[in-house]
Design a protein around this motif. Structure first.
Motif, PDB file in Angstrom:
ATOM      1  N   ILE A  52       0.665  -0.987  -0.207  1.00  0.00           N
ATOM      2  CA  ILE A  52      -0.251   0.224  -0.050  1.00  0.00           C
ATOM      3  C   ILE A  52       0.836   1.210  -0.150  1.00  0.00           C
ATOM      4  CG2 ILE A  52      -1.680   1.420   1.262  1.00  0.00           C
ATOM      5  CD1 ILE A  52      -2.837  -1.908   2.338  1.00  0.00           C
ATOM      6  N   SER A  82      -9.509  -3.624  -1.655  1.00  0.00           N
ATOM      7  CA  SER A  82     -10.983  -5.545  -2.025  1.00  0.00           C
ATOM      8  C   SER A  82     -10.438  -6.870  -1.759  1.00  0.00           C
ATOM      9  CB  SER A  82     -10.378  -4.242  -3.889  1.00  0.00           C
ATOM     10  OG  SER A  82     -11.111  -5.702  -4.069  1.00  0.00           O
ATOM     11  N   GLY A 114       0.252   4.259  -1.593  1.00  0.00           N
ATOM     12  CA  GLY A 114      -1.139   5.050  -1.950  1.00  0.00           C
ATOM     13  C   GLY A 114      -2.674   4.958  -2.658  1.00  0.00           C
ATOM     14  N   LEU A 115      -3.284   5.601  -2.526  1.00  0.00           N
ATOM     15  CA  LEU A 115      -4.988   5.472  -2.969  1.00  0.00           C
ATOM     16  C   LEU A 115      -5.128   4.299  -3.873  1.00  0.00           C
ATOM     17  CD1 LEU A 115      -7.564   6.069  -1.567  1.00  0.00           C
ATOM     18  CD2 LEU A 115      -7.646   8.115  -3.970  1.00  0.00           C
ATOM     19  N   GLU A 116      -4.611   4.264  -4.828  1.00  0.00           N
ATOM     20  CA  GLU A 116      -4.872   3.167  -5.748  1.00  0.00           C
ATOM     21  C   GLU A 116      -4.540   1.591  -5.405  1.00  0.00           C
ATOM     22  OE1 GLU A 116      -3.745   1.545 -10.405  1.00  0.00           O
ATOM     23  OE2 GLU A 116      -3.528   3.803  -9.757  1.00  0.00           O
ATOM     24  N   SER A 117      -3.398   1.585  -4.732  1.00  0.00           N
ATOM     25  CA  SER A 117      -2.881   0.517  -4.282  1.00  0.00           C
ATOM     26  C   SER A 117      -3.742  -0.018  -2.831  1.00  0.00           C
ATOM     27  CB  SER A 117      -1.639   0.382  -3.378  1.00  0.00           C
ATOM     28  OG  SER A 117      -0.693   1.093  -2.639  1.00  0.00           O
ATOM     29  N   TYR A 118      -4.375   0.935  -1.973  1.00  0.00           N
ATOM     30  CA  TYR A 118      -4.926   0.813  -1.298  1.00  0.00           C
ATOM     31  C   TYR A 118      -6.153   0.195  -1.372  1.00  0.00           C
ATOM     32  CZ  TYR A 118      -7.913   1.058   3.172  1.00  0.00           C
ATOM     33  OH  TYR A 118      -8.901   1.544   3.729  1.00  0.00           O
ATOM     34  N   ILE A 119      -6.934   0.730  -2.536  1.00  0.00           N
ATOM     35  CA  ILE A 119      -8.102   0.216  -2.617  1.00  0.00           C
ATOM     36  C   ILE A 119      -8.184  -1.566  -3.537  1.00  0.00           C
ATOM     37  CG2 ILE A 119      -9.945   0.552  -4.429  1.00  0.00           C
ATOM     38  CD1 ILE A 119      -9.472   3.505  -4.150  1.00  0.00           C
ATOM     39  N   GLN A 120      -7.033  -1.440  -4.472  1.00  0.00           N
ATOM     40  CA  GLN A 120      -6.860  -2.992  -4.290  1.00  0.00           C
ATOM     41  C   GLN A 120      -6.704  -4.487  -3.929  1.00  0.00           C
ATOM     42  OE1 GLN A 120      -3.575  -2.270  -6.908  1.00  0.00           O
ATOM     43  NE2 GLN A 120      -4.333  -1.902  -8.562  1.00  0.00           N
TER      44      GLN A 120
END
Length: 136
Positions: free
Chosen positions: A120, A131, A122-128
Motif C-alpha cells: 500500500i 478489495s 497510495g490510494l490506488e494500491s490501498y483500494i486494491q
C-alpha cells in the motif's frame, strides 16, 4: 502455534522474494529449525529494512501488514520514549517496520507465510488491497 501455548505479541505475514527484490522490502530473519509452511509460523529474530542482498541471507519479505496483540501496544509507547531519548529522527520512529524490528528484540513475534504481496503506497494500491482482503 496454538493460542495459549505460546506467549507472543504479534504475527506478521511474509513471502519469498528474489535477490533483486530484497532492497525494496523489509526482510525478516527467522529462527532456524522447522521448515516453514502453512500453519507453522516461525519466530522472528531480526528485521532489516530494505537491505542489500549481501546484508542478509534471508529472502523473507514482510509487507506492512502486522497483527499485534493488544498487550503489545504499551510497548509502542516504550519504543517511542526510547527513540526520543536517543534523539532519533522522525524517520527512525514513524515507519511501522522500525517498531517491529525493535519489538522482535524485546518479545516473541512470529512470521507466517502468505502467497502474494500487499503493498500500500497510495490510494490506488490501498483500494486494491482493501478489495483483496474484503473478498467473501
Amino acid at each position: 502455534m496454538s493460542g495459549s501455548r505460546h506467549l507472543y505479541y504479534g504475527l506478521v505475514t511474509s513471502y519469498r522474494v528474489r535477490d533483486e527484490q530484497v532492497a525494496k522490502c523489509g526482510i525478516l530473519e527467522v529462527e532456524e529449525g522447522e521448515e516453514e509452511g502453512e500453519g507453522r509460523p516461525r519466530r522472528i529474530v531480526g528485521f532489516v529494512e530494505k537491505p542489500l542482498p549481501t546484508e542478509t541471507a534471508s529472502r523473507l519479505a514482510c509487507p506492512c501488514f502486522y497483527y499485534l496483540k493488544a498487550q503489545s501496544l504499551h510497548l509502542l509507547e516504550e519504543f517511542l520514549k526510547e527513540k526520543r531519548g536517543e534523539g532519533a529522527a522522525l524517520a527512525d520512529m514513524d515507519a511501522t517496520g522500525k517498531f517491529v524490528g525493535w519489538l522482535v528484540q524485546k518479545s516473541p513475534v512470529y512470521a507466517a507465510s502468505v502467497s502474494g504481496r500487499l503493498d500500500i503506497g497510495g490510494l490506488e494500491s490501498y483500494i486494491q488491497a482493501d478489495s483483496y482482503v474484503s473478498r467473501p
